[in-house]
Scaffold this active site. Structure first.
Site, mmCIF file in Angstrom:
data_model
loop_
_atom_site.group_PDB
_atom_site.id
_atom_site.type_symbol
_atom_site.label_atom_id
_atom_site.label_comp_id
_atom_site.label_asym_id
_atom_site.label_seq_id
_atom_site.Cartn_x
_atom_site.Cartn_y
_atom_site.Cartn_z
ATOM 1 C CE LYS A 193 -15.271 -26.378 -24.088
ATOM 2 N NZ LYS A 193 -16.222 -25.489 -23.401
ATOM 3 C CB CYS A 204 -54.247 -25.836 -33.175
ATOM 4 S SG CYS A 204 -53.150 -24.409 -32.960
ATOM 5 C CG ASP A 225 -1.976 -1.095 1.145
ATOM 6 O OD1 ASP A 225 -2.559 -1.418 2.196
ATOM 7 O OD2 ASP A 225 -2.203 -1.622 0.040
#
EC number: 6.5.1.2
Length: 697
Positions: free
Chosen positions: A131, A426, A45
């Site tokens: 992967k 339908c 720091d």
């Protein structure tokens, strides 16, 4: 109480700044990459603040590799598209041993090493890598300094996200090498570790914000943040796995993938420590089996194993298909499975009237997401599964992406459970469904079915077709449900008054939509044909068909009276010709074409399409020629060059072989140029290519 420091001379300030950058970057590398801190936080720091003060006093001391530049200012205008110096190819997948061995056989064939009948296949050393289930990044370094970072995009172009990537502490802002190449391209995967992901979601929960579904989605959303400080706060990580170097570094470049990973580690990148050097296919299978078991112990998501040919010269020799390297394969883990209880079967109606049954079940968690629905595809699948009301089913994600019902557990079936059968009517309009004897699909053939109309409208306005902004699914639903639109043509009869009567449609939005609709009238004939949604006619076929038949009248004549002239087009078969014949034979479709003409559609090639067709006709000698592109061309991107070559009948390949007709070489051409010279392939620069495209010799 503060200690005043005497002012430094400009030369001593520069030297001190360089020293501070070196110390801080080394400490960051030890902390974030090596996981072996060598500097106490208070010391870090203090040095960091000292460097900040020096840069504040003299802005010329600020450099791209300074640790103070990891979090930049807010990006004002989103992200710009950039072309990748070297394309990012996707990988082919293998889901079992047979597919792995099939890939290996194809690799041997590409390398001319296919064994004689009865002989064992030759062994080729491989490298196995996990992967990582994250987001691919392309990193560009010049003279050792990170100058650009981009998303994968379509492999040719991506979005520049350099300011965000600078915040990822495991990515060096300056390479830890001396000397450094003029340029380096690094590929790798950005990801969010599981512990970090849970911490992010806990923070969002405390702020009553929506939660990320999984680490990959969180990573993708984070990388596209406009404020780099948000990216920094989410603590992304990165593994490097691929390296590209300029030709002048030929003698220094690694010769194997294994050495390339070591090179990346030496250069300051975090490299996955679980990679393995595998002598043969048996070792590949063992590597895969090991990580299929042990992956759950990792603190990050992995969805498979990537296997690469170790010898980089053999990689060059094997080359690429149109979309993937021949020398690598992704072995995917078996899909995660979970039991659930079936609730009901619902139905989707597609734009061509196909009815798709969908299994709805109690929500289950799979591969990081909650799943409660899965397509059953067709009536045959419903019968094959023998689904009953209340059945317990096993659900998985195919390729860890698409949910599917794998099987039913009949031993858990409730007493008196009734079989589930596909609907006879339908669900959208109530019409009786039909099924052709040669098809597995069940269809609604009611041309007035609102679900079919909604699907047709969504397709017409889609990006690949008319590309009409501001006309999404919700608005289409309103227009159809209120009877304001009963055909594609009705979209072009909408006015400010009609649109103003809709929910959440302000005057500005209505004005923009009308402008977008008007602009779409000038779209090309290929997009119009594709937008009509004719069965089997995709965007690629539409281009070929409209080049041969430059307007709707000529295509109508051919479809109804000379279908053999359609099948004569390369890539267009009898199935497409029959679909066109059926479509153009419909009186309703002929009325639609007449309406579109009356509304300002030419239904013919526009000037741009005519120009391309003329160019293709003038340069028919490119048919049968195969081109390979390498390096950076002076004025054309690779995508532009590819498009122009294909427009003239040529084919563009990803790798050089004996079948290559021409290599188009730009600046910093790589090993493809060397191989082309060895094979005696004709070499073209951009000027020679342009002459060839124009038909000049």
């Amino acid at each position: 109480m503060s200690n005043s420091q005497p002012p430094r001379s400009s030369s001593s300030s520069q030297e001190r700044a360089e020293e501070l950058r070196r110390l801080l970057n080394r400490a960051a590398h030890a902390y974030y990459v090596l996981d072996a801190p060598d500097m106490e936080d208070p010391v870090y720091d203090q040095l960091y603040r000292e460097l900040q003060d020096l840069e504040h006093q003299d802005s010329t001391l600020v450099s791209a590799d300074s640790p103070t530049q990891r979090v930049g200012g807010r990006l004002a205008d989103g992200f710009r598209s950039v072309s990748h110096r070297i394309s990012l190819f996707s990988l082919d997948n293998a889901f079992n041993r047979d597919e792995l061995h099939g890939w290996y056989s194809r690799l041997l064939k590409a390398l001319d090493r296919t064994p004689a009948a009865g002989s064992p296949p030759p062994t080729l050393p491989m490298v196995g890598e996990l992967k990582i289930d994250g987001n691919a990044l392309a990193l560009s370094y010049e003279n050792g300094v990170l100058v650009r970072a981009a998303t994968r995009g379509d492999g040719e172009q991506g979005e520049e996200i350099t300011a965000n990537v600078r915040t990822i502490s495991s990515i060096p802002l300056r390479l830890h090498l001396e000397p450094v190449p003029a340029w380096v391209e690094v590929r790798g995967e950005a990801f969010i570790p599981d512990a970090t992901f849970h911490a992010i979601n806990n923070e969002r929960l405390s702020r009553d914000e929506s939660l990320f579904a999984n680490p990959r989605n969180a990573c993708a959303g984070t990388l596209r943040q406009l404020d780099p400080s948000v990216v920094a706060a989410r603590r992304l990580d990165f593994f490097a796995y691929t390296l590209h170097l300029p030709d002048e570094w030929q003698e220094r470049r690694p010769l194997t993938q294994w050495d390339a990973l070591q090179w990346l580690g030496d250069a300051g990148f975090k490299v996955n420590p679980n990679a393995g050097l595998l002598p043969d296919l048996q070792a590949v299978e063992q590597f895969f089996d090991t990580w299929d078991t042990e992956r759950r112990q990792l603190d990050y998501a992995t969805d498979g194993v990537v296997v690469k040919l170790n010898d980089l010269r053999l990689q060059d020799a094997a080359g690429f298909t149109q979309k993937a390297p021949r020398w690598a394969i992704a072995l995917k883990y078996p899909a995660e499975e979970a039991p659930s209880k079936i609730l009901r079967i619902s139905y989707q109606v597609g734009r061509t009237g196909v009815i798709t049954p969908v299994a709805e079940f109690e929500p289950v968690g799979l591969a990081g997401t909650s799943v409660s629905r899965a397509s059953l595809h067709n009536a045959d699948r419903l019968v094959e599964l023998d689904l009953h009301d209340g059945d317990t089913i096993v659900v998985r994600k195919a390729g860890e992406i698409i949910p599917e019902v794998v099987r039913v557990l009949p031993e858990l079936r409730p007493a008196l459970a009734q079989p589930l059968e596909i609907t006879k009517t339908c669900p959208a309009c109530g019409s009786t469904l039909v099924r052709e004897s040669n098809e597995s699909a069940t269809r609604c053939i009611n041309s007035s079915c609102p679900a079919i109309l909604r699907g047709a409208l969504r397709h017409w306005v889609s990006k690949g077709a008319m590309d009409i902004d501001g006309l999404g699914s919700k608005l289409i639903e309103q227009l159809v449900d209120r009877g304001l639109v009963q055909s594609i043509a009705d979209l072009y009869r909408l006015d400010m008054a009609l649109l103003g009567s809709l929910e959440r449609m302000g005057s500005k939005s209505a004005e923009n939509l009308i402008q977008a609709l008007n602009a779409s009238r000038s779209q090309g004939w290929a997009k119009q044909l594709y937008g009509l949604g004719i069965h089997h006619v995709g965007d690629v076929n539409a281009k070929a068909i409209t080049t041969a038949f430059p307007n709707a009248d000529s295509l109508n004549q051919a479809a109804c009276h000379a279908p053999e002239s359609i099948t004569a087009i390369f890539g267009v078969g009898k199935e497409i010709a029959q679909s066109l014949q059926q479509w153009f034979s419909s009186p309703a479709n002929q009325r639609l074409l007449d309406e579109l003409r009356s509304l300002g559609f030419s239904l013919s090639l526009n000037e741009e399409e005519q120009s391309r067709a003329t160019t293709a006709a003038a340069n028919h000698h490119l048919t049968g020629s195969t081109f390979v592109l390498t390096g950076t061309l002076p004025t054309l991107t690779r995508s532009q060059a590819k498009e122009q070559i294909e427009a003239c009948g040529g084919k563009v390949s990803g790798s050089v072989s004996k079948k290559t007709s021409y290599l188009v070489a730009g600046e910093e051409a790589g090993s493809k140029l060397t191989k082309a010279q060895e094979l005696g392939v004709s070499i073209l620069d951009e000027e020679a290519l342009q002459n060839m495209l124009r038909g000049s010799t």
